[in-house]
Design a protein around this motif. Structure first.
Motif, PDB file in Angstrom:
ATOM      1  N   LYS A  59     -27.553   5.082 -13.494  1.00 32.63           N
ATOM      2  CA  LYS A  59     -26.186   5.557 -13.285  1.00 32.63           C
ATOM      3  C   LYS A  59     -25.149   4.674 -13.963  1.00 32.63           C
ATOM      4  O   LYS A  59     -24.090   5.163 -14.386  1.00 32.63           O
ATOM      5  CB  LYS A  59     -25.901   5.677 -11.784  1.00 32.63           C
ATOM      6  CG  LYS A  59     -26.796   6.667 -11.065  1.00 32.63           C
ATOM      7  CD  LYS A  59     -26.693   8.065 -11.667  1.00 32.63           C
ATOM      8  CE  LYS A  59     -27.591   9.073 -10.976  1.00 32.63           C
ATOM      9  NZ  LYS A  59     -29.017   8.874 -11.266  1.00 32.63           N
ATOM     10  N   ARG A  60     -25.399   3.391 -14.091  1.00 34.72           N
ATOM     11  CA  ARG A  60     -24.452   2.532 -14.806  1.00 34.72           C
ATOM     12  C   ARG A  60     -24.472   2.821 -16.307  1.00 34.72           C
ATOM     13  O   ARG A  60     -23.427   2.737 -16.969  1.00 34.72           O
ATOM     14  CB  ARG A  60     -24.732   1.054 -14.525  1.00 34.72           C
ATOM     15  CG  ARG A  60     -24.341   0.641 -13.111  1.00 34.72           C
ATOM     16  CD  ARG A  60     -24.388  -0.850 -12.894  1.00 34.72           C
ATOM     17  NE  ARG A  60     -23.943  -1.169 -11.549  1.00 34.72           N
ATOM     18  CZ  ARG A  60     -22.680  -1.395 -11.204  1.00 34.72           C
ATOM     19  NH1 ARG A  60     -21.727  -1.348 -12.140  1.00 34.72           N
ATOM     20  NH2 ARG A  60     -22.345  -1.677  -9.967  1.00 34.72           N
ATOM     21  N   TYR A  63     -22.448   5.909 -16.721  1.00 34.93           N
ATOM     22  CA  TYR A  63     -21.017   5.563 -16.692  1.00 34.93           C
ATOM     23  C   TYR A  63     -20.538   5.059 -18.055  1.00 34.93           C
ATOM     24  O   TYR A  63     -19.493   5.482 -18.560  1.00 34.93           O
ATOM     25  CB  TYR A  63     -20.762   4.498 -15.621  1.00 34.93           C
ATOM     26  CG  TYR A  63     -19.415   3.814 -15.771  1.00 34.93           C
ATOM     27  CD1 TYR A  63     -18.252   4.447 -15.356  1.00 34.93           C
ATOM     28  CD2 TYR A  63     -19.320   2.551 -16.361  1.00 34.93           C
ATOM     29  CE1 TYR A  63     -17.015   3.835 -15.515  1.00 34.93           C
ATOM     30  CE2 TYR A  63     -18.093   1.937 -16.522  1.00 34.93           C
ATOM     31  CZ  TYR A  63     -16.942   2.580 -16.093  1.00 34.93           C
ATOM     32  OH  TYR A  63     -15.719   1.981 -16.264  1.00 34.93           O
ATOM     33  N   ALA A  78     -16.557   0.785 -13.374  1.00 31.43           N
ATOM     34  CA  ALA A  78     -17.920   1.204 -13.053  1.00 31.43           C
ATOM     35  C   ALA A  78     -18.110   1.356 -11.550  1.00 31.43           C
ATOM     36  O   ALA A  78     -18.678   2.350 -11.084  1.00 31.43           O
ATOM     37  CB  ALA A  78     -18.926   0.203 -13.618  1.00 31.43           C
ATOM     38  N   TYR A  81     -16.318   4.505 -10.284  1.00 35.61           N
ATOM     39  CA  TYR A  81     -17.038   5.729 -10.625  1.00 35.61           C
ATOM     40  C   TYR A  81     -18.297   5.883  -9.771  1.00 35.61           C
ATOM     41  O   TYR A  81     -18.591   6.975  -9.263  1.00 35.61           O
ATOM     42  CB  TYR A  81     -17.430   5.750 -12.102  1.00 35.61           C
ATOM     43  CG  TYR A  81     -18.410   6.859 -12.410  1.00 35.61           C
ATOM     44  CD1 TYR A  81     -17.987   8.180 -12.513  1.00 35.61           C
ATOM     45  CD2 TYR A  81     -19.783   6.591 -12.524  1.00 35.61           C
ATOM     46  CE1 TYR A  81     -18.889   9.199 -12.740  1.00 35.61           C
ATOM     47  CE2 TYR A  81     -20.684   7.616 -12.757  1.00 35.61           C
ATOM     48  CZ  TYR A  81     -20.235   8.912 -12.861  1.00 35.61           C
ATOM     49  OH  TYR A  81     -21.136   9.920 -13.064  1.00 35.61           O
ATOM     50  N   LEU A  82     -19.053   4.791  -9.611  1.00 30.42           N
ATOM     51  CA  LEU A  82     -20.296   4.870  -8.844  1.00 30.42           C
ATOM     52  C   LEU A  82     -20.021   5.209  -7.386  1.00 30.42           C
ATOM     53  O   LEU A  82     -20.781   5.955  -6.760  1.00 30.42           O
ATOM     54  CB  LEU A  82     -21.062   3.555  -8.955  1.00 30.42           C
ATOM     55  CG  LEU A  82     -21.668   3.280 -10.336  1.00 30.42           C
ATOM     56  CD1 LEU A  82     -22.220   1.862 -10.408  1.00 30.42           C
ATOM     57  CD2 LEU A  82     -22.757   4.289 -10.669  1.00 30.42           C
TER      58      LEU A  82
END
Length: 228
Positions: A59-60, A63, A78, A81-82
């Motif tokens: 997921k990073r 992003y 980051a 967003y996460l």
């Protein structure tokens, strides 16, 4: 050997992740691109799906790709967003067609049911709550908590131990050829490949025990197995 348990993958097996991602993208656009027109929204959706890789990219990393390729005016950090993703995606989750009737039927047959899912506890538990299916499962193993991911054999052994069954007494149902099907087979579990649009073209040595294109086909496979 008597079948005693069936273990399931979560995303794109019990959940319709494709529909969930479409819903999440709508939330993403509403949050960060509220003034975008139809063409821009189409491009945002396309870029997100390319970055997401059906959930299999970190997921990073997703992003970073989104920051690079989407038309942000003021991109989130980051962590921002996460946090947004982890809170929003469980709310977007949709059940795979016929999910509840299939689970009810299998529990009626006194099978022990389990889940093995790669992902974070927050997100995957949130999906399970949203689907309202926890009551059907005797064990739930999530990679973050287990400390290992599919296809590592240790995560399969952990699920088997929790269900108190042997590999030869168990089926595993999942969509990912390597993580789910080959991973389960290497542990001695019979793998059932749930694919909505694929043909098996992976390992020549390891192939699925059966292939299904709809979840309810599992009932017919169980009936045939039990009768034989």
């Amino acid at each position: 050997m008597t079948l005693k348990a069936i273990i399931f993958d979560l995303d794109e097996t019990l959940t319709d992740r494709r529909s969930a991602i479409d819903s999440f993208i709508e939330r993403l656009i509403a949050r960060y691109f509220p003034d975008s027109d139809e063409d821009a929204q189409f491009r945002i959706a396309k870029r997100f799906k390319e970055a997401d890789q059906n959930g299999y990219r970190d997921k990073r990393e997703v992003y970073k790709m989104l920051v690079e390729h989407l038309p942000w005016e003021n991109p989130p950090t980051a962590d921002e967003y996460l946090t947004f993703f982890r809170e929003a995606i469980p709310l977007c989750i949709q059940p795979m067609d016929q999910l509840l009737p299939v689970l009810r039927h299998l529990k009626f047959k006194r099978l022990r049911l389990g889940i093995i899912s790669n992902g974070t506890v927050q997100v995957q538990e949130g999906k399970i709550r949203q689907l309202g299916i926890r009551e059907y499962f005797d064990s739930i193993v999530i990679s973050e908590e287990a400390g290992v991911k599919k296809p590592d054999p240790r995560i399969y052994r952990k699920a088997l131990d929790l269900l108190n069954v042997r590999p030869t007494e168990t089926w595993f149902v999942g969509d990912h050829p390597h993580n789910d099907i080959i991973g389960a087979a290497q542990c001695g579990i019979k793998p059932i490949w749930f694919t909505r649009d694929g043909n098996w073209n992976y390992s020549e040595e390891i192939k699925p025990y059966r292939t299904i294109h709809k979840l309810e086909e599992l009932i017919h496979i169980y009936t045939e197995y039990h009768e034989n």
